[in-house]
Design an enzyme around this catalytic site. Structure first.
Site, PDB file in Angstrom:
ATOM      1  N   ARG A   1       0.854  -1.198   0.000  1.00  0.00           N
ATOM      2  CA  ARG A   1       0.000   0.000   0.000  1.00  0.00           C
ATOM      3  C   ARG A   1       0.881   1.237   0.000  1.00  0.00           C
ATOM      4  O   ARG A   1       0.622   2.217  -0.694  1.00  0.00           O
ATOM      5  CB  ARG A   1      -0.957   0.004   1.214  1.00  0.00           C
TER       6      ARG A   1
ATOM      7  N   TYR B   1     -17.289  16.081 -14.404  1.00  0.00           N
ATOM      8  CA  TYR B   1     -17.634  14.674 -14.345  1.00  0.00           C
ATOM      9  C   TYR B   1     -18.666  14.445 -13.223  1.00  0.00           C
ATOM     10  O   TYR B   1     -18.506  14.965 -12.122  1.00  0.00           O
ATOM     11  CB  TYR B   1     -16.355  13.883 -14.086  1.00  0.00           C
TER      12      TYR B   1
ATOM     13  N   ASP C   1      -8.451  18.611 -13.796  1.00  0.00           N
ATOM     14  CA  ASP C   1      -8.707  17.248 -14.243  1.00  0.00           C
ATOM     15  C   ASP C   1      -8.357  17.208 -15.732  1.00  0.00           C
ATOM     16  O   ASP C   1      -9.045  17.801 -16.565  1.00  0.00           O
ATOM     17  CB  ASP C   1     -10.175  16.883 -13.990  1.00  0.00           C
TER      18      ASP C   1
ATOM     19  N   LYS D   1      -9.363   6.026 -18.851  1.00  0.00           N
ATOM     20  CA  LYS D   1      -9.775   6.519 -20.156  1.00  0.00           C
ATOM     21  C   LYS D   1      -8.626   6.395 -21.161  1.00  0.00           C
ATOM     22  O   LYS D   1      -8.216   5.292 -21.458  1.00  0.00           O
ATOM     23  CB  LYS D   1     -10.292   7.955 -20.004  1.00  0.00           C
TER      24      LYS D   1
HETATM   25  C1  LIG Z   1     -14.041   8.899 -15.644  1.00  0.00           C
HETATM   26  C2  LIG Z   1     -13.678  10.217 -15.128  1.00  0.00           C
HETATM   27  C3  LIG Z   1     -13.371  10.418 -13.776  1.00  0.00           C
HETATM   28  C4  LIG Z   1     -13.470   9.309 -12.754  1.00  0.00           C
HETATM   29  O1  LIG Z   1     -12.544   8.306 -12.990  1.00  0.00           O
HETATM   30  P1  LIG Z   1     -12.769   6.748 -12.618  1.00  0.00           P
HETATM   31  O2  LIG Z   1     -11.524   6.119 -13.118  1.00  0.00           O
HETATM   32  O3  LIG Z   1     -14.008   6.313 -13.345  1.00  0.00           O
HETATM   33  O4  LIG Z   1     -12.941   6.684 -11.146  1.00  0.00           O
HETATM   34  C5  LIG Z   1     -12.967  11.679 -13.387  1.00  0.00           C
HETATM   35  N1  LIG Z   1     -12.899  12.703 -14.263  1.00  0.00           N
HETATM   36  C6  LIG Z   1     -13.218  12.555 -15.559  1.00  0.00           C
HETATM   37  C7  LIG Z   1     -13.109  13.724 -16.473  1.00  0.00           C
HETATM   38  C8  LIG Z   1     -13.613  11.315 -16.040  1.00  0.00           C
HETATM   39  O5  LIG Z   1     -13.935  11.183 -17.328  1.00  0.00           O
END
Ligand SMILES: *Cc1c(COP(=O)(O)O)cnc(C)c1O
Length: 384
Positions: free
Chosen positions: A48, A100, A172, A197
């Site tokens: 961890r 998001y 983000d 993604k």
């Molecule tokens: C998918 C997404 C998240 C969250 O990520 P996870 O891997 O699904 O927890 C946060 N910000 C954006 C812009 C996203 O597309």
């Protein structure tokens, strides 16, 4: 020797394995490490806290973002959770008005319970950002392009506002990846990713990242990463390293396909609105061009009222109706009931996430097949 971006994707971070010469970083599938004596370890104690496969990826994502410190998490939301845990009761965040859905949910239904609150602001409007700042505001949290309306926020300008008022600026960067946009170089303090993604790129694993430059901030985040425990597992770390190796070739095709699809949609007569920052007519076009090396591959659109969007989703053949984005395959979703269902209907409507809005993650298939599929699905969804 310092590498250019395309080489860094393949050789950044920790390149291969010193011990055996393996060209790939091994999957260190272990939870713990033998200690040579009391207080004598070989740099690793417990997975961890630290794991060599994860560490290689953490260094790689830091290199790609041109940052000093990288941290890998079990999901984008685990990364966001850890960043939000920097704040204390009474603190407030300014957040972009389209973000998001899960980010909204954790703010509204988790951190709000601890009296860490938020103010929703159209962060593409710099005056609105400046006006929203008060003593309790500790950070400005932006997505650009934002999800799902692809609104562009000027990272450099917002970072300057943050500096001036001594507030953290959090970006983000999921939609563009460091291949196309590097917020730390524009003055942001913290970069967040859902690695699920484009970084992973194959819709086969969940992951998240945080990258920073400031040592004190990094130390606190490493502390929180270990204390909260939402770390990325060794095997998933390996998968993301593997995905990142092809990021440049995938993104180039994603962006080229998206540009063609967006231009086709805009000209098609099928839609009443197209959101894509790579279109010259898009309000974010100039700032997008200034701060990023490409407009990404996310497009949102509203079908003309002649067509029934529910039927459209059912008629698609090549493009898959699914949550998520950024994989090699094209995915389509309905933000109002899927990704952004956590946002109350009145707020959704106010910011433009209407029931008719469709979000498309343009994959790397043959673009003419994508356009043919959209064309037949829309053509077959005329309202009775
Ligand atoms: C998918 C997404 C998240 C969250 O990520 P996870 O891997 O699904 O927890 C946060 N910000 C954006 C812009 C996203 O597309």
């Amino acid at each position: 020797m310092s590498y250019r971006r395309n080489s860094l994707l393949i050789h950044g971070g920790i390149d291969g394995d010193e011990t055996t010469g393996a060209v790939n970083v091994p999957v260190y599938q272990t939870s713990t490490y033998k200690q040579d004596g009391l207080g004598k370890n070989r740099g690793w104690e417990y997975s961890r806290t630290g794991n060599p496969t994860r560490a290689a990826l953490e260094k790689l994502i830091a290199d790609l973002e041109e940052g000093q410190y990288g941290l890998a998490f079990a999901s984008g939301l685990a990364a966001i959770n850890t960043v939000l845990s920097l704040f204390k009761a009474g603190d407030k965040l300014i957040v972009s008005d389209n973000i998001y859905g899960g980010t909204f949910r954790i703010l509204d239904n988790v951190f709000k319970n601890f009296n860490i609150t938020y103010k929703i602001v159209d962060t593409s409007d710099l005056e609105a950002v400046e006006n929203a700042i008060d003593e309790d505001v500790k950070a400005i949290y932006i997505e650009t392009p934002a999800n799902p309306l692809l609104t562009i926020t000027d990272i450099e300008a917002v970072s300057a506002i943050g500096k001036k008022h001594n507030k953290l600026v959090i970006v983000d960067n999921t939609f563009l990846t460091p291949y196309l946009q590097r917020p730390l170089t524009l003055g942001a303090d913290i970069v967040i990713h859902s690695g699920t993604k484009y970084l992973g790129g194959h819709s086969d694993t969940i992951s998240g990242f945080v990258v920073v430059n400031d040592k004190q901030l990094a130390d606190r985040l490493y502390y929180l990463q270990n204390a909260i425990g939402g770390v990325l597992a060794p095997w998933d770390s390996f998968l993301i390293i593997r995905g990142i190796k092809t990021l440049s070739v995938r993104m180039d095709r994603h962006v080229a396909n998206a540009q063609k699809v967006a231009e086709w949609l805009a000209e098609s007569g099928y839609v009443s609105k197209v959101y894509y920052p790579g279109l010259k007519t898009d309000p974010g076009y100039e700032i997008q061009k200034k701060q990023a090396d490409g407009a990404g591959a996310m497009i949102s659109f509203v079908l003309d009222e002649k067509y029934d969007y529910r039927v459209f989703f059912e008629k698609l053949q090549l493009i898959t109706l699914a949550e998520s984005l950024g994989g090699v395959e094209s995915l389509v979703c309905h933000p109002a009931t899927m990704t952004h269902a956590a946002i109350p209907a009145d707020i959704r409507k106010e910011v433009g996430i209407v029931d008719e809005l469709i979000r498309l993650s343009v994959g790397i298939e043959d673009v003419d097949d994508l356009i043919s599929d959209l064309k037949q699905a829309i053509g077959n969804s005329v309202k009775a």
